[in-house]
Design an enzyme around this catalytic site. Sequence first.
Site, mmCIF file in Angstrom:
data_model
loop_
_atom_site.group_PDB
_atom_site.id
_atom_site.type_symbol
_atom_site.label_atom_id
_atom_site.label_comp_id
_atom_site.label_asym_id
_atom_site.label_seq_id
_atom_site.Cartn_x
_atom_site.Cartn_y
_atom_site.Cartn_z
ATOM 1 N N ARG A 30 0.810 -1.222 0.000
ATOM 2 C CA ARG A 30 0.000 0.000 0.000
ATOM 3 C C ARG A 30 0.839 1.266 0.000
ATOM 4 N NH1 ARG A 30 -3.888 -3.052 3.891
ATOM 5 N NH2 ARG A 30 -2.011 -3.011 5.135
ATOM 6 N N HIS A 97 -0.675 5.825 4.078
ATOM 7 C CA HIS A 97 0.406 4.872 3.860
ATOM 8 C C HIS A 97 1.682 5.551 3.387
ATOM 9 C CE1 HIS A 97 -2.381 1.713 4.569
ATOM 10 N NE2 HIS A 97 -3.177 2.176 3.648
ATOM 11 N N GLU A 132 1.404 4.844 15.755
ATOM 12 C CA GLU A 132 0.788 5.690 14.747
ATOM 13 C C GLU A 132 0.705 7.152 15.149
ATOM 14 O OE1 GLU A 132 -2.797 4.136 13.093
ATOM 15 O OE2 GLU A 132 -1.957 2.129 12.901
ATOM 16 N N ARG A 143 10.331 0.878 3.018
ATOM 17 C CA ARG A 143 9.967 -0.051 1.960
ATOM 18 C C ARG A 143 10.706 0.328 0.726
ATOM 19 N NH1 ARG A 143 6.114 -0.089 5.536
ATOM 20 N NH2 ARG A 143 4.823 -1.828 5.996
#
Length: 143
Positions: A30, A97, A132, A143
């Site tokens: 995502r 994301h 979060e 990523r």
Amino acid sequence: AGRGRLPHQQGTENASWKGMHLTAKDLASRDVVSRAMTIEIREGRGCGPEGDHIHLQLSHLPTEQLALRLPGISETAMIFAGVDVTREPIPVLPTVHYNMGGTPTNWRGEVITYDAKTGQDTIIPGLLAAGEAACASVHGANR
């Protein structure tokens, strides 16, 4: 949820753009998809009068599959965008994301603030943020 059903995401050229940014294409995570969407919009290939979104096309999927597997997306698209996903694309934006905020922290989770006088980040003693709620300015970079 729609990502696993092989949706087509389209920019202004009305063609799927995933191949331009994503090596994993439909299996991309995502945050990678959100980053690619952001790039498309920033480079002027977004949709709509302002070029500020991407189209998510699900109409190639059978109506029964949409009703069974993606009822939440179908309902949300109708409520918020007035879109019938069986006939037209959903206007979408990249979300948390990739475009994350939160309470600014250092890598230890200590909350920081910017001191304009010194031009440096300053730790707020005794105040921590994690998960979060925290933003260490590395969200999506892993990523």
